[in-house]
Design a protein around this motif. Structure first.
Motif, PDB file in Angstrom:
ATOM      1  N   HIS A  72       0.836  -1.207   0.000  1.00  0.00           N
ATOM      2  CA  HIS A  72       0.000   0.000   0.000  1.00  0.00           C
ATOM      3  C   HIS A  72       0.866   1.251   0.000  1.00  0.00           C
ATOM      4  O   HIS A  72       0.551   2.243  -0.673  1.00  0.00           O
ATOM      5  CB  HIS A  72      -0.933   0.004   1.215  1.00  0.00           C
ATOM      6  N   ALA A  73       1.957   1.206   0.737  1.00  0.00           N
ATOM      7  CA  ALA A  73       2.821   2.380   0.842  1.00  0.00           C
ATOM      8  C   ALA A  73       3.523   2.709  -0.475  1.00  0.00           C
ATOM      9  O   ALA A  73       3.804   3.887  -0.747  1.00  0.00           O
ATOM     10  CB  ALA A  73       3.850   2.166   1.952  1.00  0.00           C
ATOM     11  N   ILE A  74       3.796   1.697  -1.294  1.00  0.00           N
ATOM     12  CA  ILE A  74       4.615   1.940  -2.494  1.00  0.00           C
ATOM     13  C   ILE A  74       3.825   1.944  -3.793  1.00  0.00           C
ATOM     14  O   ILE A  74       4.300   2.492  -4.792  1.00  0.00           O
ATOM     15  CB  ILE A  74       5.766   0.923  -2.591  1.00  0.00           C
ATOM     16  N   LEU A  75       2.624   1.384  -3.819  1.00  0.00           N
ATOM     17  CA  LEU A  75       1.861   1.319  -5.063  1.00  0.00           C
ATOM     18  C   LEU A  75       1.159   2.650  -5.345  1.00  0.00           C
ATOM     19  O   LEU A  75       0.676   3.310  -4.429  1.00  0.00           O
ATOM     20  CB  LEU A  75       0.830   0.191  -4.992  1.00  0.00           C
ATOM     21  N   PRO A  76       1.073   3.030  -6.613  1.00  0.00           N
ATOM     22  CA  PRO A  76       0.418   4.302  -6.951  1.00  0.00           C
ATOM     23  C   PRO A  76      -1.103   4.189  -6.949  1.00  0.00           C
ATOM     24  O   PRO A  76      -1.673   3.272  -7.534  1.00  0.00           O
ATOM     25  CB  PRO A  76       0.936   4.582  -8.370  1.00  0.00           C
ATOM     26  N   MET A  77      -1.766   5.107  -6.245  1.00  0.00           N
ATOM     27  CA  MET A  77      -3.218   5.194  -6.225  1.00  0.00           C
ATOM     28  C   MET A  77      -3.611   6.646  -6.040  1.00  0.00           C
ATOM     29  O   MET A  77      -2.935   7.387  -5.325  1.00  0.00           O
ATOM     30  CB  MET A  77      -3.811   4.371  -5.059  1.00  0.00           C
ATOM     31  N   ASP A  78      -4.702   7.046  -6.666  1.00  0.00           N
ATOM     32  CA  ASP A  78      -5.213   8.400  -6.451  1.00  0.00           C
ATOM     33  C   ASP A  78      -5.769   8.520  -5.035  1.00  0.00           C
ATOM     34  O   ASP A  78      -6.431   7.600  -4.542  1.00  0.00           O
ATOM     35  CB  ASP A  78      -6.326   8.710  -7.459  1.00  0.00           C
ATOM     36  N   ASN A  79      -5.517   9.656  -4.391  1.00  0.00           N
ATOM     37  CA  ASN A  79      -6.054   9.924  -3.044  1.00  0.00           C
ATOM     38  C   ASN A  79      -5.779   8.759  -2.085  1.00  0.00           C
ATOM     39  O   ASN A  79      -6.671   8.321  -1.369  1.00  0.00           O
ATOM     40  CB  ASN A  79      -7.562  10.184  -3.125  1.00  0.00           C
ATOM     41  N   LYS A  80      -4.546   8.302  -2.084  1.00  0.00           N
ATOM     42  CA  LYS A  80      -4.223   7.067  -1.353  1.00  0.00           C
ATOM     43  C   LYS A  80      -4.373   7.217   0.147  1.00  0.00           C
ATOM     44  O   LYS A  80      -4.891   6.321   0.821  1.00  0.00           O
ATOM     45  CB  LYS A  80      -2.804   6.609  -1.693  1.00  0.00           C
ATOM     46  N   GLY A  81      -3.915   8.278   0.716  1.00  0.00           N
ATOM     47  CA  GLY A  81      -3.965   8.420   2.161  1.00  0.00           C
ATOM     48  C   GLY A  81      -2.801   7.718   2.836  1.00  0.00           C
ATOM     49  O   GLY A  81      -1.899   7.180   2.200  1.00  0.00           O
ATOM     50  N   THR A  82      -2.851   7.676   4.153  1.00  0.00           N
ATOM     51  CA  THR A  82      -1.763   7.128   4.959  1.00  0.00           C
ATOM     52  C   THR A  82      -1.802   5.601   5.005  1.00  0.00           C
ATOM     53  O   THR A  82      -2.868   4.994   4.871  1.00  0.00           O
ATOM     54  CB  THR A  82      -1.826   7.672   6.395  1.00  0.00           C
ATOM     55  N   SER A  83      -0.636   4.996   5.225  1.00  0.00           N
ATOM     56  CA  SER A  83      -0.555   3.549   5.447  1.00  0.00           C
ATOM     57  C   SER A  83      -0.680   3.189   6.923  1.00  0.00           C
ATOM     58  O   SER A  83      -0.604   2.012   7.278  1.00  0.00           O
ATOM     59  CB  SER A  83       0.763   2.996   4.890  1.00  0.00           C
ATOM     60  N   ASP A  84      -0.841   4.173   7.791  1.00  0.00           N
ATOM     61  CA  ASP A  84      -1.079   4.003   9.228  1.00  0.00           C
ATOM     62  C   ASP A  84      -0.002   3.137   9.887  1.00  0.00           C
ATOM     63  O   ASP A  84      -0.289   2.143  10.548  1.00  0.00           O
ATOM     64  CB  ASP A  84      -2.464   3.401   9.482  1.00  0.00           C
TER      65      ASP A  84
END
Length: 244
Positions: free
Chosen positions: A207-219
């Motif tokens: 989740h931290a490294i993959l590109p996504m729009d409006n991804k947000g934090t990985s907590d």
């Protein structure tokens, strides 16, 4: 197939189908959008069934570092193999998460809620209280490991530690799948029942490294709970099993 490849593939399938059902339920514009908790818990149970069916005959299908460590603590799995199994599980979980992203990438980009996107990779608490969250994960993993010991018991009588393939695969896939469904339905409402460090950490990294729009934090502030607490629960289950 080597034990390493078996654990890799079993964990990959676990995460592909397990996180896949979460994506199908929570992401926008999917066919399964908003279909609910029962769908998620059944999907995860069937994901376990699939991973165990593939890896079981070769590695015993631990597909979970907490299970691997719990069996080693109980003297039923060689400590010399623990690192190898955990590495395979972590890599398999990361690959499974990547495939979920690849499968649902248009839906990730169509979803504005960053928390919903993170839920398709890793777990998070319904009410954030790290102490209570840790207790929830300890209890869930304890139930998983403790029941596994009793279901698998007849399979390791008299077996050598180095030669025996002991783990989820020795049970048959269906009982373990039903056990995970039971944990999800009864105990999963507080934290999303990670009960598996690889299931949470590998996908969280993706989740931290993959590109996504409006991804947000990985907590990352929560990330230690689903790593440490499931291992603690498995160790407690092993200790109680040996005591009894």
């Amino acid at each position: 197939m080597s034990e390493f490849i078996a654990e890799f593939l079993g964990t990959m399938l676990l995460i592909l189908l397990g996180n896949g059902v979460v994506a199908n339920v929570v992401l926008n514009k999917t066919k399964g959008n908003n279909s609910g908790w029962i769908v998620i818990t059944m999907g995860w149970g069937l994901a376990v069934f699939t991973g165990v069916a593939v890896a079981g005959p070769v590695s015993g299908a631990h597909i979970n570092p907490a299970v691997t460590i719990g069996l080693a603590v109980a003297g039923m799995f060689a400590w010399s193999k623990v690192g190898l199994f955990i590495a395979a599980q972590m890599l398999g979980a990361a690959m499974g998460a990547f495939l979920v992203w690849l499968m649902y990438r248009d839906h990730f980009n169509s979803t504005e809620d960053g928390g919903a996107k993170l839920a398709c990779f890793s777990t998070g608490p319904a009410i954030r209280n790290l102490g209570s969250n840790a207790i929830s994960e300890v209890i869930g993993a304890f139930v998983l490991m403790f029941v596994i010991f009793y279901l698998a018991g007849p399979s390791f009588e008299g077996a050598g530690v180095e030669g025996a393939k002991i783990g989820l695969g020795t049970l048959g896939a269906l009982p373990v799948a039903l056990l995970v469904v039971a944990i999800g339905l009864s105990l999963g409402g507080t934290t999303g029942y990670a009960i598996n460090p690889a299931r949470d950490l590998g996908p969280r990294i993706m989740h931290a490294i993959l590109p996504m729009d409006n991804k947000g934090t990985s907590d990352w502030g929560y990330s230690l709970i689903p790593i440490v607490a499931p291992i603690a629960g498995a160790v407690i289950a092993a200790a109680l099993f040996m005591f009894l």
